[in-house]
Design an enzyme around this catalytic site. Structure first.
Site, PDB file in Angstrom:
ATOM      1  N   CYS A 163       0.816  -1.230   0.000  1.00 55.47           N
ATOM      2  CA  CYS A 163       0.000   0.000   0.000  1.00 55.47           C
ATOM      3  C   CYS A 163       0.846   1.276   0.000  1.00 55.47           C
ATOM      4  O   CYS A 163       0.341   2.349  -0.310  1.00 55.47           O
ATOM      5  CB  CYS A 163      -0.931   0.019   1.196  1.00 55.47           C
ATOM      6  N   HIS A 193      -3.407   7.584   3.152  1.00 52.36           N
ATOM      7  CA  HIS A 193      -3.766   6.285   2.588  1.00 52.36           C
ATOM      8  C   HIS A 193      -5.189   5.959   3.044  1.00 52.36           C
ATOM      9  O   HIS A 193      -5.552   6.186   4.196  1.00 52.36           O
ATOM     10  CB  HIS A 193      -2.785   5.229   3.084  1.00 52.36           C
ATOM     11  N   ASN A 224     -10.121   0.359  -0.035  1.00 53.91           N
ATOM     12  CA  ASN A 224      -8.657   0.451   0.035  1.00 53.91           C
ATOM     13  C   ASN A 224      -8.072   0.009  -1.309  1.00 53.91           C
ATOM     14  O   ASN A 224      -8.100  -1.179  -1.634  1.00 53.91           O
ATOM     15  CB  ASN A 224      -8.167  -0.452   1.178  1.00 53.91           C
TER      16      ASN A 224
HETATM   17  O1  UT7 Z   1      -3.846  -0.887   3.687  1.00 55.93           O
HETATM   18  C1  UT7 Z   1      -3.025  -1.739   4.393  1.00 55.93           C
HETATM   19  C2  UT7 Z   1      -3.290  -1.728   5.787  1.00 55.93           C
HETATM   20  N1  UT7 Z   1      -4.554  -2.353   6.123  1.00 55.93           N
HETATM   21  C3  UT7 Z   1      -5.250  -1.792   7.063  1.00 55.93           C
HETATM   22  O2  UT7 Z   1      -4.890  -0.736   7.517  1.00 55.93           O
HETATM   23  C4  UT7 Z   1      -6.447  -2.523   7.620  1.00 55.93           C
HETATM   24  C5  UT7 Z   1      -6.534  -2.229   9.068  1.00 55.93           C
HETATM   25  N2  UT7 Z   1      -7.578  -2.961   9.782  1.00 55.93           N
HETATM   26  C6  UT7 Z   1      -8.879  -2.635   9.657  1.00 55.93           C
HETATM   27  O3  UT7 Z   1      -9.274  -1.792   8.892  1.00 55.93           O
HETATM   28  C7  UT7 Z   1      -9.832  -3.312  10.616  1.00 55.93           C
HETATM   29  O4  UT7 Z   1      -9.118  -4.055  11.556  1.00 55.93           O
HETATM   30  C8  UT7 Z   1     -10.875  -4.226   9.922  1.00 55.93           C
HETATM   31  C9  UT7 Z   1     -11.893  -3.374   9.205  1.00 55.93           C
HETATM   32  C10 UT7 Z   1     -10.197  -5.168   8.948  1.00 55.93           C
HETATM   33  C11 UT7 Z   1     -11.631  -5.053  10.953  1.00 55.93           C
HETATM   34  O5  UT7 Z   1     -12.225  -4.199  11.927  1.00 55.93           O
HETATM   35  P1  UT7 Z   1     -12.024  -4.469  13.487  1.00 55.93           P
HETATM   36  O6  UT7 Z   1     -12.816  -3.465  14.197  1.00 55.93           O
HETATM   37  O7  UT7 Z   1     -10.554  -4.508  13.771  1.00 55.93           O
HETATM   38  O8  UT7 Z   1     -12.689  -5.880  13.666  1.00 55.93           O
HETATM   39  P2  UT7 Z   1     -12.059  -7.242  14.244  1.00 55.93           P
HETATM   40  O9  UT7 Z   1     -11.166  -7.865  13.249  1.00 55.93           O
HETATM   41  O10 UT7 Z   1     -11.532  -7.002  15.633  1.00 55.93           O
HETATM   42  O11 UT7 Z   1     -13.356  -8.151  14.374  1.00 55.93           O
HETATM   43  C12 UT7 Z   1     -14.439  -7.795  15.261  1.00 55.93           C
HETATM   44  C13 UT7 Z   1     -15.603  -8.752  15.016  1.00 55.93           C
HETATM   45  C14 UT7 Z   1     -15.176 -10.203  14.992  1.00 55.93           C
HETATM   46  O12 UT7 Z   1     -16.221 -10.984  15.563  1.00 55.93           O
HETATM   47  P3  UT7 Z   1     -16.163 -11.448  17.096  1.00 55.93           P
HETATM   48  O13 UT7 Z   1     -14.910 -12.297  17.217  1.00 55.93           O
HETATM   49  O14 UT7 Z   1     -16.098 -10.183  17.908  1.00 55.93           O
HETATM   50  O15 UT7 Z   1     -17.435 -12.203  17.268  1.00 55.93           O
HETATM   51  C15 UT7 Z   1     -15.079 -10.533  13.520  1.00 55.93           C
HETATM   52  O16 UT7 Z   1     -15.292 -11.900  13.240  1.00 55.93           O
HETATM   53  O17 UT7 Z   1     -16.190  -8.490  13.731  1.00 55.93           O
HETATM   54  C16 UT7 Z   1     -16.206  -9.709  12.949  1.00 55.93           C
HETATM   55  N3  UT7 Z   1     -16.044  -9.345  11.561  1.00 55.93           N
HETATM   56  C17 UT7 Z   1     -17.059  -9.001  10.765  1.00 55.93           C
HETATM   57  N4  UT7 Z   1     -18.384  -8.904  10.976  1.00 55.93           N
HETATM   58  C18 UT7 Z   1     -19.161  -8.530   9.949  1.00 55.93           C
HETATM   59  C19 UT7 Z   1     -14.884  -9.279  10.854  1.00 55.93           C
HETATM   60  N5  UT7 Z   1     -15.140  -8.899   9.592  1.00 55.93           N
HETATM   61  C20 UT7 Z   1     -16.487  -8.722   9.508  1.00 55.93           C
HETATM   62  C21 UT7 Z   1     -17.367  -8.347   8.470  1.00 55.93           C
HETATM   63  N6  UT7 Z   1     -18.677  -8.255   8.736  1.00 55.93           N
HETATM   64  N7  UT7 Z   1     -16.911  -8.040   7.237  1.00 55.93           N
END
Ligand code: UT7
Length: 324
Positions: A113, A251, A281
């Site tokens: 990225c 970004h 992204n």
């Molecule tokens: O460009 C390169 C760099 N990349 C980034 O900067 C990405 C950075 N990370 C992010 O943007 C975020 O971490 C995400 C958007 C990918 C995820 O958001 P989060 O708030 O960190 O969620 P999480 O991974 O901690 O997951 C929270 C919950 C989980 O469920 P439980 O374990 O709490 O029951 C996941 O399974 O949300 C669940 N989950 C979803 N639910 C609905 C994960 N993805 C999804 C989804 N829809 N698409």
């Protein structure tokens, strides 16, 4: 002439829009979750026949036109991309012919990225040392081709597109400074599960195709910390204060990361260019896409002080401070 300046910008997006509601039909997610956690409403996805190269070609043509620069005048072409059309020749090399560039150096830079920040840094150094007067720089990706569309963790995040700038030598800045960094210790947090030399053997899911593997929550935390550091590094290298900045062009990975950066810089969101809601992204394309949008709609004016920053797989990260 000691500095490089942005002479023109361009960008290109695929026509095909994939909304959060479209994704709700194929994976267990919701529009509300995606908007609240990422700020994304929709993303553009390349269709058959569209590639990183075709998107980049149009973005570059528009940048050359905006700069009023004849392709024959270009001394160097640098492309940031993680999703090149072919293993080789490089996408820059493939486009060199299509764009009508002379036999100048043409290369792809892979910094995930941060690819555009790396490409811009290389281009700026060539101009500063006097080896190039006009440089074409592009960030372009079709990450949709390495996303597993059945995995909600990554399928909701990424999109395709391209952005380009033409740099030209000038007496006054221009680009005040560029900064690039990498730390390969974080490979496990954001990577792909296959590659040319390692091979595809380990790939069982995603119809045997390589895919992005990401521990999103951990990436998020390191991204905010690391971007905070590079912003400070960039301002202090130029003895400037946060209050001197006119625009942040970050970004576009997640609106919550962008908001955290704006808060760190005491910047009102009115001075932050946001495209993540419509583009998702787009990796190396995200910063030049946002830059082009805000230049073309008149928000960014000549004389404004711009801070560009990006963070991606590796990890890699980079920034540029630019007097537009
Ligand atoms: O460009 C390169 C760099 N990349 C980034 O900067 C990405 C950075 N990370 C992010 O943007 C975020 O971490 C995400 C958007 C990918 C995820 O958001 P989060 O708030 O960190 O969620 P999480 O991974 O901690 O997951 C929270 C919950 C989980 O469920 P439980 O374990 O709490 O029951 C996941 O399974 O949300 C669940 N989950 C979803 N639910 C609905 C994960 N993805 C999804 C989804 N829809 N698409």
């Amino acid at each position: 002439m000691k500095y490089s300046r942005i002479a023109g910008t361009g960008s290109q997006l695929p026509d095909k829009v994939v909304t959060n509601h479209d994704l709700e039909k194929t994976i267990e997610t919701s529009d509300q979750w995606i908007r609240e956690r990422t700020g994304i409403r929709e993303r553009r996805v390349a269709v058959d026949g569209e590639t990183t190269g075709t998107l980049a070609r149009e973005a570059c043509r528009k940048a050359l036109e905006a700069a009023d620069v004849d392709p024959a005048e270009i001394d160097l072409f640098v492309m940031g991309t993680t999703t090149p059309d072919l293993v080789f020749p490089s996408t820059a090399c493939l486009l060199q012919k299509q764009l009508g560039l002379p036999d100048c150096g043409a290369m792809d830079v892979n910094a995930a990225c941060s690819g555009f920040m790396y490409a811009l840094s290389v281009a700026d150094k060539y101009v500063r040392c006097g080896d190039a007067k006009k440089v074409l720089v592009c960030g372009a990706e079709t990450l949709s081709r390495i996303v597993n569309w059945n995995k909600r963790e990554t399928a909701i995040l990424f999109g395709d597109g391209a952005g380009a700038v033409v740099l030209e030598a000038c007496d006054d800045p221009g680009i005040l400074s560029t900064h690039i960094h990498a730390n390969g210790n974080y490979v496990d947090l954001l990577t792909t599960n296959a590659g040319i030399s390692v091979g595809w053997d380990a790939v069982e899911e995603n119809d045997g195709k390589p895919e992005i593997i990401m521990r999103g929550n951990e990436v998020f935390k390191v991204a905010v910390r690391t971007l905070g550091r590079i912003v400070e590094e960039t301002l202090s290298a130029n003895q400037l204060e946060k209050s001197d900045l006119t625009w942040l062009i970050p970004h576009q990975a997640n609106l919550r990361i962008i908001s955290a950066m704006a808060k760190m810089l005491d910047m009102n969101m009115d001075h932050v260019v946001v495209t993540v809601d419509r583009h998702g992204n787009t990796s190396a394309a995200s910063v030049p896409l946002a830059l082009d949008e805000a230049i073309r709609d008149g928000r960014i004016q000549r004389g404004d002080l711009l801070l560009l920053e990006a963070f991606g797989g590796g990890f890699t990260w980079g920034s540029a401070l630019i007097r537009y």
